[in-house]
Write a protein that holds these residues in place. Sequence first.
Motif, short mmCIF file in Angstrom:
data_model
loop_
_atom_site.label_atom_id
_atom_site.label_comp_id
_atom_site.label_asym_id
_atom_site.label_seq_id
_atom_site.Cartn_x
_atom_site.Cartn_y
_atom_site.Cartn_z
N LEU A 1 3.02 -0.22 4.44
CA LEU A 1 1.59 -0.27 4.74
C LEU A 1 0.77 0.37 3.62
CD1 LEU A 1 1.57 0.55 8.56
CD2 LEU A 1 1.17 -1.66 7.47
N MET A 2 1.24 1.52 3.12
CA MET A 2 0.50 2.19 2.06
C MET A 2 0.60 1.46 0.73
SD MET A 2 1.31 6.20 2.90
CE MET A 2 0.34 6.79 1.49
N ALA A 3 1.75 0.85 0.48
CA ALA A 3 1.94 0.15 -0.80
C ALA A 3 1.09 -1.11 -0.88
CB ALA A 3 3.41 -0.20 -0.98
N THR A 4 0.77 -1.70 0.27
CA THR A 4 0.06 -2.99 0.26
C THR A 4 -1.38 -2.89 0.74
OG1 THR A 4 0.91 -3.48 2.49
CG2 THR A 4 2.21 -4.27 0.62
N ASN A 5 -1.78 -1.74 1.27
CA ASN A 5 -3.12 -1.61 1.85
C ASN A 5 -3.80 -0.36 1.31
OD1 ASN A 5 -5.32 -0.96 3.64
ND2 ASN A 5 -4.45 -2.37 5.14
N PRO A 6 -4.83 -0.53 0.47
CA PRO A 6 -5.52 0.64 -0.09
C PRO A 6 -6.12 1.57 0.96
CG PRO A 6 -6.12 -1.35 -1.29
CD PRO A 6 -5.34 -1.79 -0.08
N LEU A 7 -6.59 0.99 2.09
CA LEU A 7 -7.15 1.83 3.14
C LEU A 7 -6.08 2.72 3.77
CD1 LEU A 7 -9.65 -0.57 4.95
CD2 LEU A 7 -10.19 1.35 3.45
N ALA A 8 -4.90 2.13 4.00
CA ALA A 8 -3.80 2.92 4.56
C ALA A 8 -3.36 3.99 3.57
CB ALA A 8 -2.62 2.00 4.90
N ARG A 9 -3.40 3.65 2.28
CA ARG A 9 -2.99 4.61 1.25
C ARG A 9 -3.93 5.81 1.21
NH1 ARG A 9 -1.74 0.91 -2.06
NH2 ARG A 9 -3.61 0.80 -3.34
N ARG A 10 -5.18 5.58 1.59
CA ARG A 10 -6.14 6.68 1.62
C ARG A 10 -6.12 7.39 2.97
NH1 ARG A 10 -12.29 5.05 0.62
NH2 ARG A 10 -11.35 4.42 -1.36
N ILE B 1 3.54 15.14 4.15
CA ILE B 1 2.45 15.03 3.19
C ILE B 1 3.00 14.82 1.79
CG2 ILE B 1 0.57 16.32 2.09
CD1 ILE B 1 0.13 17.65 4.90
N GLU B 2 4.05 15.54 1.47
CA GLU B 2 4.67 15.39 0.15
C GLU B 2 5.37 14.04 0.01
OE1 GLU B 2 7.96 17.74 -2.65
OE2 GLU B 2 7.18 18.66 -0.82
N THR B 3 6.07 13.62 1.07
CA THR B 3 6.80 12.34 1.03
C THR B 3 5.86 11.18 0.80
OG1 THR B 3 8.56 13.15 2.47
CG2 THR B 3 8.25 10.76 2.37
N PHE B 4 4.72 11.19 1.50
CA PHE B 4 3.80 10.05 1.43
C PHE B 4 2.67 10.30 0.43
CE2 PHE B 4 5.90 9.55 5.57
CZ PHE B 4 6.39 8.26 5.41
N ASP B 5 3.03 10.85 -0.70
CA ASP B 5 2.09 11.00 -1.82
C ASP B 5 1.65 9.60 -2.26
OD1 ASP B 5 0.84 11.28 -4.28
OD2 ASP B 5 2.29 12.72 -5.05
N PRO B 6 0.35 9.29 -2.21
CA PRO B 6 -0.11 7.94 -2.57
C PRO B 6 0.34 7.48 -3.95
CG PRO B 6 -1.87 9.17 -1.54
CD PRO B 6 -0.75 10.16 -1.77
N SER B 7 0.51 8.40 -4.88
CA SER B 7 0.89 8.01 -6.23
C SER B 7 2.34 7.57 -6.33
CB SER B 7 0.64 9.18 -7.20
OG SER B 7 1.52 10.27 -6.91
N ALA B 8 3.14 7.90 -5.33
CA ALA B 8 4.57 7.58 -5.38
C ALA B 8 5.02 6.59 -4.31
CB ALA B 8 5.38 8.87 -5.24
#
Length: 274
Positions: free
Chosen positions: A123-132, A170-177
């Motif tokens: 979800l985060m990899a494909t959706n900018p809103l989810a990534r934020r 929080i560390e696992t789901f770092d948006p940059s990674a």
Amino acid sequence: MSTLSGQRPSRQGEHMTAPVPRLYHAAPSYYSMIARLALIEAGVPFEPVRLDIHRRKQQLDPDYVRINPDMTVPALAWPGRILADSRLILAEAFASLPASAESEAWVDKHYAFPIEELTMGRLMATNPLARRFFPRTLVSIHARLLTLAEAHPDLAERYRHRAERFAERIETFDPSAVVGLFAHRLAEAESLLDQLDAALADGRSFLDGQAYGPADVVWTVFLARMRFVGRAEAVTRRPSLARYEAAMSARPSHHAADLWTKLHPLRMLRQLFG
């Protein structure tokens, strides 16, 4: 327990004299799906109690923390006895079925896989809103847990322990990674699908070769999750696995257990804002 009141008991339990357990669950929760499917397939009556784990975050309510200190769903509760983990519920549901070593090995492989990293990674990899949005949600819940620890001294240790888990998330789901995280977990999932396809190549109907059991529960839900993350072709291009998935999804329990094979935006919105 007003905030966690139950729905009408399942009709399966109307002729039972023993107390019917309450299943605390959430519709979109992966591990809740395992619990629902296990209980339905095993014919175990239960009273469903749905928690709002998104908008109201009922899993953090003190009443629920006293039921399940991990603040997760599902949890299956009888008077004086609680199973606060989907694997425990799975084992209880199929307690009368002799467990084969092969079936247990498949269950072990399933629970070793970090399904949240596949789901939220996608979800985060494909959706900018989810990534934020998702990392901010984790930070907010972390802060709320610490506040709850101050407000409820008798539960402070439990809330702080859960807060530590959220710090790790929080560390696992770092948006940059997260793009790399999803690719890594997807590759691991594909390897597991290869192993499943090979095991089913002999034409067996079930993973232990004898009868529907715990391994079939967890891998049916896993295959549904592959569709949920947009990787249906990873199943359908493996002939034996495709045959198995078709048979499992045709069972009445697949619908009855409400296994999500895609995101249901309207259902999520109703839970968030209804």
